[in-house]
Motif scaffolding. Sequence first.
Motif, PDB file in Angstrom:
ATOM      1  N   ASP A 202      -2.335  -4.615   6.826  1.00 19.91           N
ATOM      2  CA  ASP A 202      -2.216  -6.049   6.603  1.00 19.91           C
ATOM      3  C   ASP A 202      -0.761  -6.355   6.247  1.00 19.91           C
ATOM      4  O   ASP A 202       0.030  -5.455   5.937  1.00 19.91           O
ATOM      5  N   TYR A 203      -0.405  -7.642   6.260  1.00 19.27           N
ATOM      6  CA  TYR A 203       0.968  -8.033   5.966  1.00 19.27           C
ATOM      7  C   TYR A 203       1.257  -7.870   4.475  1.00 19.27           C
ATOM      8  O   TYR A 203       0.371  -7.929   3.628  1.00 19.27           O
TER       9      TYR A 203
ATOM     10  N   GLN B 292      -0.690  -4.180  -4.633  1.00 19.32           N
ATOM     11  CA  GLN B 292      -1.035  -5.062  -3.522  1.00 19.32           C
ATOM     12  C   GLN B 292      -0.417  -4.608  -2.208  1.00 19.32           C
ATOM     13  O   GLN B 292      -1.113  -4.485  -1.189  1.00 19.32           O
ATOM     14  N   ASN B 293       0.875  -4.346  -2.202  1.00 21.76           N
ATOM     15  CA  ASN B 293       1.535  -4.044  -0.931  1.00 21.76           C
ATOM     16  C   ASN B 293       1.193  -2.657  -0.410  1.00 21.76           C
ATOM     17  O   ASN B 293       1.152  -2.439   0.810  1.00 21.76           O
ATOM     18  N   ASN B 294       0.915  -1.710  -1.292  1.00 20.16           N
ATOM     19  CA  ASN B 294       0.496  -0.400  -0.802  1.00 20.16           C
ATOM     20  C   ASN B 294      -0.904  -0.456  -0.207  1.00 20.16           C
ATOM     21  O   ASN B 294      -1.182   0.198   0.805  1.00 20.16           O
ATOM     22  N   ILE B 295      -1.786  -1.242  -0.809  1.00 13.52           N
ATOM     23  CA  ILE B 295      -3.117  -1.409  -0.222  1.00 13.52           C
ATOM     24  C   ILE B 295      -3.019  -2.144   1.102  1.00 13.52           C
ATOM     25  O   ILE B 295      -3.689  -1.791   2.081  1.00 13.52           O
ATOM     26  N   HIS B 296      -2.174  -3.171   1.175  1.00 10.68           N
ATOM     27  CA  HIS B 296      -1.995  -3.893   2.438  1.00 10.68           C
ATOM     28  C   HIS B 296      -1.434  -2.971   3.515  1.00 10.68           C
ATOM     29  O   HIS B 296      -1.821  -3.070   4.687  1.00 10.68           O
ATOM     30  N   ASP B 297      -0.504  -2.092   3.138  1.00 10.74           N
ATOM     31  CA  ASP B 297       0.005  -1.122   4.118  1.00 10.74           C
ATOM     32  C   ASP B 297      -1.113  -0.204   4.602  1.00 10.74           C
ATOM     33  O   ASP B 297      -1.195   0.129   5.792  1.00 10.74           O
TER      34      ASP B 297
END
Length: 337
Positions: A161-162, A152-157
Motif C-alpha cells: 500500500d502507499y 504504519q509505513n512498514n505495514i503499508h510496505d
Amino acid sequence: MRATHMLLLAACLLHLSGATGHAQAPAGPLGGWNLTLSYENDTLGGTDRYYTSGLQIAARSPTSEPPGLLRWLDDRLDAWGWGGDVRWGFGLGHQIYTPRDTLTPRPDPRDRPYASFLYGALVLQRQERDALNTFEFQLGVVGPSALGEFVQNNIHDLIKDYSANGWDRQLKDEPAVNLVFERIHRLPPARLGRLEADLLPAVTLSLGNVATYAGAGVTLRLGQGLDADFGPPRIRPALVGSAFVDPPTAGRDFGWYVFAGAQGRAVARDIFLDGNSFRDGTPSVDRRPLLGDLSAGLVVHWRGLRLAYSQVFRSEEFYGQRGGAQSFGSLGLTARF
C-alpha cells in the motif's frame, strides 16, 4: 532499538505494580487469567482517515489480592466502602492518527495532525454481581518515540500500500499520563422466550495531558449468556466493556449476543487535536467540545474464548472536518486460562 520501546515500557509497569516478586494468588470463584487482544482499523468496513489504527493487549487476573502499588489503592477502596471481588491487570496499547490526505508531505494545517500514542496501563477493578468499577493508570509517550511512522509505513510496505508522507509534521515527543475511572452497571435482564435482553449504562471520567473528558453511554444486548461479561472489549475513549469473560451462571458452554450502543463525551483536552501540552507551534485543530459514538455488532463466547466485532460511527471531532463522521471496525479476541 526501536523494538525495545514496548518491552521496556511493559517491564516498567510490571515493576511498579510489584508483579515481579509476588506469587500469583490462588484463583477465586471467578478464577483464571484473561488475555484480550483488541484491534481497531479504519479499513474494517470504515473510512480511511483520522483514527486509523488501534492495537491493545490487556491481561486481567482472577479474583485475587492485587500486588504492590495496586494493593495500596485497593486498601483505600476498602476504607471508602467500595465492595465487590477484586481483579487487577495490565496492558499495552498503540494508537495512530492521521489527516484525511496522507499523500502530501505538507499536511493541511486545518486537518487532524499526525500523531501516535504508545502506552502501558495498570488496572484495578472491583466486580460486583451487576456492576464493574475500573481504575486505570496509563503511562506512555506521544510523538516520534511512539513509533507511529515506523509501524504504519512498514505495514503499508508489507501489504503493498502507499506510504503516509507527512509524518515529519507529527506531534512532538511528550510524556503521557492519564487516570481513568469507569463504572458499568448491568441491569437485570428481561426474558424473551429463550433469549435475554439487558442494558449496560456506563459513566467514564478521564484526567490527564492526553485526554480529559467525561462520558456517559449505554449498550443494549440481546442473546444468551449475557452475564459472562460487561460488553464487548474496545479501546478508549470508547465504551470499553470488559477485558475478561466469565462462565455464565446458567452453566452453558456457549453464549452469544448482538448489541447496539451509544456514548457521548464532553471533552476538555485531546492532545491528538489540541497539540502538544508544553510546546508552542505544534500542529493542532479547533476541537469540538461534544462528540459521540454509535456502535453495533456481535459477540460469541464458548467456554473460555470470546470473539467480538463492533462497527463504530464517530461524530466529527473538530471544526472543518472534511468527509463528515468517521466509521471503523473493532475486533476483540479473549482467552481465559
